[in-house]
Design an enzyme around this catalytic site. Structure first.
Site, short mmCIF file in Angstrom:
data_model
loop_
_atom_site.label_atom_id
_atom_site.label_comp_id
_atom_site.label_asym_id
_atom_site.label_seq_id
_atom_site.Cartn_x
_atom_site.Cartn_y
_atom_site.Cartn_z
CG PHE A 190 -2.85 -11.27 6.41
CD1 PHE A 190 -2.03 -10.66 7.35
CD2 PHE A 190 -3.14 -10.60 5.25
CE1 PHE A 190 -1.52 -9.39 7.13
CE2 PHE A 190 -2.64 -9.33 5.00
CZ PHE A 190 -1.83 -8.72 5.94
CB CYS A 231 -0.90 0.02 1.23
SG CYS A 231 0.03 0.23 2.77
CG ASP A 240 -23.34 9.23 -0.64
OD1 ASP A 240 -24.11 8.72 0.18
OD2 ASP A 240 -22.26 8.73 -0.95
CD GLU A 290 -1.02 -17.25 14.33
OE1 GLU A 290 -0.29 -17.90 15.09
OE2 GLU A 290 -1.81 -17.79 13.55
CE LYS A 344 -22.22 6.89 2.45
NZ LYS A 344 -21.35 7.30 1.35
CB CYS A 378 0.41 -4.77 7.05
SG CYS A 378 0.49 -5.71 5.55
C1 LIG Z 1 -14.95 2.52 -5.89
C2 LIG Z 1 -16.14 3.42 -6.02
C3 LIG Z 1 -16.79 3.84 -4.88
C4 LIG Z 1 -17.90 4.68 -4.98
N1 LIG Z 1 -18.51 5.09 -3.85
C5 LIG Z 1 -19.57 5.94 -3.94
C6 LIG Z 1 -20.22 6.44 -2.77
O1 LIG Z 1 -19.83 6.16 -1.62
N2 LIG Z 1 -21.29 7.26 -2.93
C7 LIG Z 1 -21.73 7.61 -4.17
O2 LIG Z 1 -22.68 8.34 -4.25
N3 LIG Z 1 -21.13 7.16 -5.27
C8 LIG Z 1 -20.07 6.34 -5.19
N4 LIG Z 1 -19.46 5.89 -6.33
C9 LIG Z 1 -20.08 6.19 -7.61
C10 LIG Z 1 -19.57 7.47 -8.18
O3 LIG Z 1 -20.35 8.51 -7.64
C11 LIG Z 1 -19.75 7.38 -9.67
O4 LIG Z 1 -18.87 6.39 -10.17
C12 LIG Z 1 -19.35 8.65 -10.33
O5 LIG Z 1 -20.01 9.73 -9.75
C13 LIG Z 1 -19.63 8.61 -11.80
O6 LIG Z 1 -19.13 9.79 -12.36
P1 LIG Z 1 -18.22 9.77 -13.64
O7 LIG Z 1 -18.02 11.18 -14.03
O8 LIG Z 1 -17.00 9.01 -13.44
O9 LIG Z 1 -19.20 9.02 -14.63
P2 LIG Z 1 -18.92 8.27 -15.99
O10 LIG Z 1 -18.40 6.92 -15.72
O11 LIG Z 1 -18.15 9.11 -16.90
O12 LIG Z 1 -20.40 8.17 -16.53
C14 LIG Z 1 -21.38 7.44 -15.87
C15 LIG Z 1 -22.59 7.22 -16.78
O13 LIG Z 1 -23.29 8.44 -16.98
C16 LIG Z 1 -23.36 8.79 -18.34
N5 LIG Z 1 -23.18 10.24 -18.40
C17 LIG Z 1 -22.18 10.90 -17.79
N6 LIG Z 1 -22.35 12.22 -17.97
C18 LIG Z 1 -23.46 12.40 -18.68
C19 LIG Z 1 -24.15 13.55 -19.16
N7 LIG Z 1 -23.68 14.78 -18.92
N8 LIG Z 1 -25.28 13.36 -19.85
C20 LIG Z 1 -25.74 12.13 -20.09
N9 LIG Z 1 -25.13 11.01 -19.66
C21 LIG Z 1 -24.01 11.13 -18.97
C22 LIG Z 1 -22.25 8.00 -19.00
O14 LIG Z 1 -22.54 7.72 -20.35
C23 LIG Z 1 -22.21 6.75 -18.17
O15 LIG Z 1 -23.16 5.85 -18.60
C24 LIG Z 1 -18.35 5.09 -6.25
C25 LIG Z 1 -17.68 4.68 -7.40
C26 LIG Z 1 -16.58 3.86 -7.30
C27 LIG Z 1 -15.86 3.44 -8.55
S1 FES Z 2 -0.95 -3.34 3.03
FE1 FES Z 2 -0.09 -1.65 4.03
S2 FES Z 2 1.83 -2.40 4.61
FE2 FES Z 2 0.85 -4.16 3.80
#
Ligand SMILES: Cc1cc2nc3c(=O)[nH]c(=O)nc-3n(C[C@H](O)[C@H](O)[C@H](O)COP(=O)(O)OP(=O)(O)OC[C@H]3O[C@@H](n4cnc5c(N)ncnc54)[C@H](O)[C@@H]3O)c2cc1C
Ligand code: FES
Ligand code: FES
Length: 1299
Positions: A780, A118, A354, A1243, A416, A152
């Site tokens: 682990f 990490c 959110d 452990e 939330k 870790c």
């Molecule tokens: C690991 C991870 C954790 C996450 N945790 C959270 C969380 O805790 N809470 C939460 O709310 N969200 C969470 N998300 C979701 C996150 O909010 C969305 O992935 C992100 O907001 C998408 O935005 P983007 O710009 O990357 O979208 P993109 O991937 O670029 O687009 C998403 C979709 O929307 C369409 N689109 C985008 N813009 C437009 C537009 N202007 N008009 C029409 N269609 C459009 C695209 O074609 C696509 O289908 C998480 C995502 C990941 C990967």
């Molecule tokens: S994952 Fe952080 S030190 Fe191993």
């Protein structure tokens, strides 16, 4: 399709990159690792969930005329997005040659790394934070680190390392100011010592930003590559015209959502229209009525601008901004917010989103455009249609979102609840908006929820119901009733009771908030848990003043190899360069839990591009079965499959992509058969392995129960735990094509087991197989006996085709196919006296082994040996049953058997104390072992430090005083409760099987005086190599810098015991001592002959005399042995003792908790290296804490795991660790009979996290007491937010409708 136009230009670590035909589907992570060979950026999940791939993005922000920086996950970023950006990776910060950056050096000095997988990501997050703010606050630091997981360290030393750059730092680590300790700030750093802060501030990336990028063209870009086209228009008009021309195109903004579809091959060709940089879509405009936010703004820039806007708003008007900021604060993590956009967030219409909940409650309006014109639409129930679908037509595009400011008498709040605080999707999120008239009656009440119905939803009936009613308890009750009803009916009965309860909990909070704002009888603040920066303290004995300074045993020496790790230079398995003719093997997995295989159609797969071979059971040259105790696990399924994730066949191809694409094309027909998934299923079906536990002779409780004052029965369960080593598992197998030799580089804790299994599978003798390991990114226990799944397929392909073959399991595959910690179902019966004294205990364990035996029988035996915990029970019986189920074979995990068994015994102690109505700590102490006590297997305890640890912990933690404060707090708070608990620990170290207690070593001295040591242990972050060098350094009397451990290999040390069970330092240290002593005996005459000489002189003199300068050693540790037939003997070499006191707080309305304080006192003998041991203690504790609280893994009734990586399986993050944690290593308690009187430490600390369970149970008990419920109840782990909430009998308000 459009023709390629323009070139992609970006910089990586100051180097200009120009790509004419970039592949639109390539991520930055792939590009860095494969194209640029910058392997410092790690790939631990490839899902955006761990932060190991963090890099810094820098760009020229035209609107603000300044250079900006943000940390992002390279695995979520498409390389085509990078036009005009500068990327900094960990290699751009420092190196062992040129000197480390101050962040890298600080991480080493604070012992902030173990396996180090990490670390590059951590360094990059901190580096970016310092680019944004030269002196961040501790809160900003923790917030930044939320997106970086570490399995870790337990985070405390990482926070310590980075807090040095924060505002309130004293300049040293948190150790300073505590007496009688060694101040870690003065540690020696070995390994060349070239990594001090270089002075030159390489870290100022604003100064180093390439000028060219400030003026880079902003023209339309078109990149064509095979089936994909990337279009980057510069105006909305142009984007609309392209959408018109390419009807099957996808808009891509941040791409964080879309990239998942590309990786999972859900979409395999098409056109991506990148609109993120269209200027009209990045507006943020404010007037007196509200704000308009461009869809192309990143979520971070939305938050940044809202923050600035909030400061300029009148009081009251800004409520809506506060609610948006609150939702953005908890949305994913910084890396994702820095890259994902507002438009993407809205358009994925994910029920868990959110910000969308707030936008709906605020009655925000979406500004939408198409070739037919612009329109505005309210973001209500009609807008969010379902998961993944809004009301926008495919030809429409979201341009911006408009939000109006609130009048003064309107309130809005966001809530939330997630499984993990920080970087997690919501289990339930809600945003409530209310407007009151001058009488205090509702003009409107909008209740919007996420994560419960098919998408973000406003509960329409609740809103209508409240209109005209007063903000009082009756209305609250009526609305709560309606929330439950509406959620239930709208979800067709799918909304769990938990979600209904939490929804009402949110409403209670909202009510209270408004009442408190209006100053209506100000009451307890129930807005959840209050954050405090985490702090740590470590106490340990400094070496005696008489110890020579060059003697490093007992000193805090940072990990050898740490400089290479923090700079990204250290090579983990998949960082090995590719061989020219290398192939890749991809297994094909069963999708059924139990089925007959009717047919396998490989025709499309083998015709697919790049495919070289197809493997199945008939391809195995040796035996298709492997295993440790029983050879019962097929490498390839034959005729029948027994779990989802079992391997049926495999594709060998010239690249990973080709192999994966072809594997998708193998068609398998099944005939489903009945399946067994849980322990309960197995008990009902009588499905057991023929390996019930061995007897332990300690009387017959059934005969004693009738004479006990009280007898109680109950049952508790503990769940799965995923190992979640950060480095993905896999292998690179290289055939030598000479005498049938084969070399296996694999991620294994058990090289000898790999060699044995490879020999069996390939049908070649072991002397032709060399298994080699440099380091592991964590283990682990998960990489002990499951390794044939990690190297077996590559080995067969390499052997068959005569070419090097690689296989790296992605995180999803690892989750699907590898076993985990065993779930335990434990039934107990306990007899005791009215004064709380234990008299007789009988326990039945049922453990879920999965579909093969693996080491389950050993795990059960260990549970039986450890079940007495730290307590004397005169009569004891323990039986166990190994359940056979249709799930992947569960396996060893840190403290296996012991953790689960001690949990049961601690739960029994709670039952006893609560039944006799005595303090739990009193009953624990009453029954606690002391010097001379006899265990249930008749071993007398000598040098028992248990009572000392207990006393010290009680005193240092001020237990009694704090307990009173907790009681007072609980009497004053209805919905927030605290709990404090203390537990003792006795942990047996050493294998019960004699021959396993041996280590092996090889020491080679070279004529320049340098020394190489090899031993049987694998370095996986536990600091084993460092400790072994310390041992050799003292034994040979040479400085550590002269000694090197290159790797672990079966060719240097054969027939080794796997690196596990906390004994590796004992076994291998003893072996190294043995080898060093042999060498010292040989050198003695030359030391006498040349008394004024140096080490090198003696070595050379010996050489000239033809004396061997190489020696092997064997370490025999302990004399223990257990007779499994008779049930007598001694299963452990010695015991590690300890005590932990933990205080927690819970929110009874949501089930959220926070560990406020943990105090640990532990006896680990004379520590070889206190800082490394502290790391094991803290890291083990936090891993145990995850098991006890949030690491929940469920299987569906069809045997599919319901989690596939960090996004749905929650490891503790930095936000979750105890806010204060103190570790004290007991002084003056050498452990005789081990290497320099030390004790195993890997452990035992994990078990101390059971104190969190006990404290949570106390807090829940306080809530139950308010409800008049019995203090006595069985409580399973993990205690997730849901399980805590459901154990808290909070009476929800109900209302009476006016008649
Ligand atoms: C690991 C991870 C954790 C996450 N945790 C959270 C969380 O805790 N809470 C939460 O709310 N969200 C969470 N998300 C979701 C996150 O909010 C969305 O992935 C992100 O907001 C998408 O935005 P983007 O710009 O990357 O979208 P993109 O991937 O670029 O687009 C998403 C979709 O929307 C369409 N689109 C985008 N813009 C437009 C537009 N202007 N008009 C029409 N269609 C459009 C695209 O074609 C696509 O289908 C998480 C995502 C990941 C990967
Ligand atoms: S994952 Fe952080 S030190 Fe191993
Ligand atoms: S590898 Fe990118 S976040 Fe885990």
């Amino acid at each position: 399709m459009e023709k390629t136009r323009g070139t992609l230009v970006f910089y990586v670590n100051q180097r200009k990159i120009v790509e004419n035909r970039p592949d639109p589907t390539t991520t930055l992570l792939q590009y860095l690792r494969r194209n640029l060979k910058l392997t410092g950026t790690k790939n631990a999940c490839n899902q955006g969930g761990c932060g190991s791939c963090t890099v810094m993005l820098s760009w020229w922000e035209k609107a603000e005329q300044k250079i900006k920086h943000a940390n992002v996950n390279a695995c979520l970023m498409l390389v085509c997005h990078l036009h005009g950006y500068a990327i900094t990776t960990v290699e751009g910060l420092g190196s062992t040659r040129q000197g480390l950056s101050r962040i890298q050096a600080s991480l080493i000095e604070s012992f902030g790394l173990q396996c180090g997988f990490c670390s590059p990501g951590m360094v990059m997050t901190m580096h970016t934070l310092l680019q944004q703010n030269i002196q961040p606050s501790p809160e900003a630091l923790e917030m930044a680190l939320e997106g970086n997981l570490c399995r870790c360290t337990g985070y405390r030393p990482i926070v310590d390392a980075f807090q040095k750059f924060c505002k309130k730092d004293c300049g040293k680590s948190s150790y300073c100011g505590v007496g009688d300790i060694e101040d870690l700030c003065h540690c020696t750093i070995i390994d060349g010592g070239k990594h001090e802060n270089t002075g030159e501030d390489k870290s100022n990336d604003t100064l180093r930003f390439p000028k060219e990028l400030k003026n880079l063209d902003t023209e339309t870009l078109v990149f064509q590559n095979n089936d994909w086209c990337w279009l980057r228009p510069v105006t909305i008009k142009e984007a609309l015209s392209l959408m018109d021309k390419e009807p099957n195109s996808h808009i891509v903004m941040g791409g964080t959502h879309l990239v998942e579809k590309l990786k999972s091959r859900t979409i395999t060709k098409g056109t991506l229209i990148s609109c993120k940089n269209i200027q009209e879509m990045t507006i943020f405009e404010r007037n007196e009525y509200g704000i308009e936010m461009g869809a192309g703004l990143t979520l971070s820039s939305v938050a940044e601008r809202l923050q600035a806007c909030y400061l300029s708003l009148d009081n009251g008007q800004g409520h809506v901004v506060t609610a948006m900021l609150e939702s953005l604060r908890w949305l994913a993590c910084q890396q994702i917010r820095n890259h994902a956009t507002l438009g993407g967030h809205v358009m994925i219409s994910d029920p868990r989103c959110d910000l969308c909940v707030v936008l709906m409650a605020a009655r925000a309006r979406a500004v939408v455009i198409s070739k037919y014109g612009r329109r505005e639409v309210e973001m209500d129930n009609n807008f969010f249609v379902s998961n993944g679908k809004t009301s926008l037509a495919p030809i429409e595009m979201l341009v911006s979102v408009k939000v109006s400011f609130y009048p003064k008498d309107t309130y809005i709040s966001y809530y939330k609840q997630a499984s993990r605080k920080g970087f997690d999707y919501a289990l339930l999120n809600g945003c409530f908006s209310a407007s009151l008239d001058s009488r205090g009656a509702f003009r409107s009440l909008d209740l919007c929820f996420g994560s419960v119905l098919k998408t973000t939803t406003k509960l329409a009936k609740c809103s209508t119901l409240a209109n005209g009613m007063y903000l009082d308890d009756n209305t609250l009750g009526l609305v709560c009733d309606e929330i439950k009803r509406e959620l239930y009916t709208e979800s067709n009965g799918m909304a769990s009771t938990y979600k209904q309860h939490v929804a009402c909990g949110f409403l209670i909070k909202f009510w209270r908030e408004i009442q408190n704002k209006l100053n209506h009888n100000k009451k307890e603040d129930i807005n959840g848990l209050v954050w405090k920066p985490c702090e740590g303290q470590q106490l340990f004995q400094a070496p005696s003043p008489g110890q020579p300074s060059q003697d490093v045993v007992g000193r805090c020496i940072p990990l050898v190899g740490a400089p290479a790790i923090v700079t990204g230079q250290a090579r983990f398995l998949d960082d090995m360069p590719r061989f020219e003719d290398e192939l890749y093997v991809q297994p094909v997995f069963s999708t059924r839990a139990h089925a007959q295989i009717l047919s396998i159609d490989k025709s499309l797969a083998i015709a697919s591009p790049g495919v070289v071979d197809f493997l199945d059971a008939s391809s195995v040259p040796g035996e298709n079965k492997w295993g440790l105790i029983l050879q019962d696990e097929p490498l390839f399924a034959e005729n029948e499959v027994f779990c989802v994730g079992q391997v049926i066949c495999a594709i060998v191809a010239s690249s990973e992509q080709y192999a994966k694409t072809a594997a998708d094309l193998v068609k398998i027909m099944y005939l489903d058969l009945p399946c067994i998934i849980t322990n309960e299923d197995a008990v009902a079906a009588g499905s057991f392995f023929d390996y019930s536990s061995h007897p332990i002779d300690c009387g017959d409780p059934d005969k004693h129960f009738p004479y006990c004052d009280i007898v109680k029965e109950g049952q508790v369960r503990s769940g799965y735990q995923e190992h979640f080593y950060l480095e993905p598992s896999g292998a690179v197998v290289v055939p030598k094509n000479e005498s049938g030799e084969i070399e296996i580089f694999t991620t294994s804790q058990a090289p000898t087991f790999c060699q044995t299994s490879a020999s069996r599978i390939l049908g070649i003798p072991r002397n032709r197989i060399v298994v080699r390991q440099k380091r592991l990114g964590g283990g682990f226990g998960g990489r002990e006996y499951r390794t044939p799944l990690m190297f077996g397929f590559a080995a067969i392909a390499a052997h068959r085709l005569g070419k090097p073959v690689r296989m790296i399991m992605d995180r999803t595959t690892d989750f699907k196919t590898t076993g985990k910690r065993h779930p335990f179902l434990s039934k107990y019966k306990v007899g005791f006296r009215c004064d709380g004294k234990l008299e007789a205990v009988s326990i039945h364990f049922y453990i879920n082994a999965g579909y093969t035996l693996d080491v389950s029988a050993t795990i059960l035996d260990n549970a039986c040996f450890s079940v007495d915990a730290a307590y004397k029970t005169p009569v004891f019986s323990v039986y166990g049953h190994v359940c056979k189920t249709n799930t992947p074979s569960n396996t060893s995990m840190r403290a296996f058997g012991a953790a689960e068994a001690v949990f049961v015994m601690e739960a029994i102690l709670c039952t006893v104390a609560d039944t006799v109505k005595l303090d739990q700590e009193y009953v624990r102490q009453l029954n606690m072992y002391k010097e001379g006590s006899i265990t249930h297997y008749k071993r007398e305890l000598e040098n028992c430090m248990l009572q000392r640890c207990w006393r010290d912990c009680m005193t240092q933690s001020k237990f009694e005083e704090r307990k009173k404060a907790v009681t007072l707090y609980n009497s004053q708070n209805k919905f927030m409760k605290k709990g404090i608990a203390v537990m003792p620990l006795k942990f047996g170290v050493g294998y019960p099987v004699r021959h396993l207690n041996q280590g092996a070593a090889l020491v080679n001295i070279y004529l320049d005086g340098s020394i190489t040591i090899a031993h049987g242990g694998v370095e996986m972050g536990q600091g084993l190599h460092t400790k072994m060098i310390q041992v050799a350094s003292r034994a040979l009397g040479v400085p550590m810098e002269n000694i090197h451990v290159s790797e672990t290999g079966t060719n240097t040390c054969p027939n080794t015991t796997s690196t596990a069970a906390s004994v590796s330092s004992d076994l291998n240290g003893a072996a190294i001592l043995d080898a060093c002593n042999k060498i010292m005996d040989r050198l003695r005459p030359y030391k006498q002959k040349i008394p004024k000489g140096q080490w090198k002189d003696w070595v050379n003199a010996a050489y000239m005399d033809r004396v061997g300068l190489s020696a092997t050693g064997i370490g025999r540790s302990g004399n223990q042995h257990w007779d499994f037939e008779k049930g007598v003997g001694n299963p452990s070499h010695y015991y590690t003792y300890g005590t932990a006191c933990t205080e927690v707080e819970i929110d009874c309305l949501t089930g959220e908790h926070q560990v406020l304080d943990t105090e640990i006192v532990i006896d680990i003998g004379n520590s070889l290296n206190p800082s490394i041991d502290v790391g094991q203690i803290e890291g083990g504790f936090v891993q145990g804490y995850g098991w006890v609280t949030m690491e929940e893994l469920k299987f569906s009734s069809k045997g599919e795991t319901l989690a596939y990586g960090p996004v749905d399986y929650k490891l503790p993050g930095v936000r979750n660790i105890p806010r204060r944690m103190k570790v004290s290593i007991l002084k003056d308690c050498p452990n005789m009979g081990t290497v320099y009187s030390s004790k195993g430490v890997g452990e035992p600390p994990l078990l101390l996290a059971i104190s969190v369970y006990l404290a949570l149970r106390k807090a829940i008990q306080a809530c139950r007491a308010d409800a008049g419920l019995s203090a006595n109840f069985d409580l399973d782990i993990p205690l997730t937010a849901e399980n805590i909430r459901m154990a808290c009998p909070v009476k929800l308000p109900t209302g009476k409708a006016a008649s």
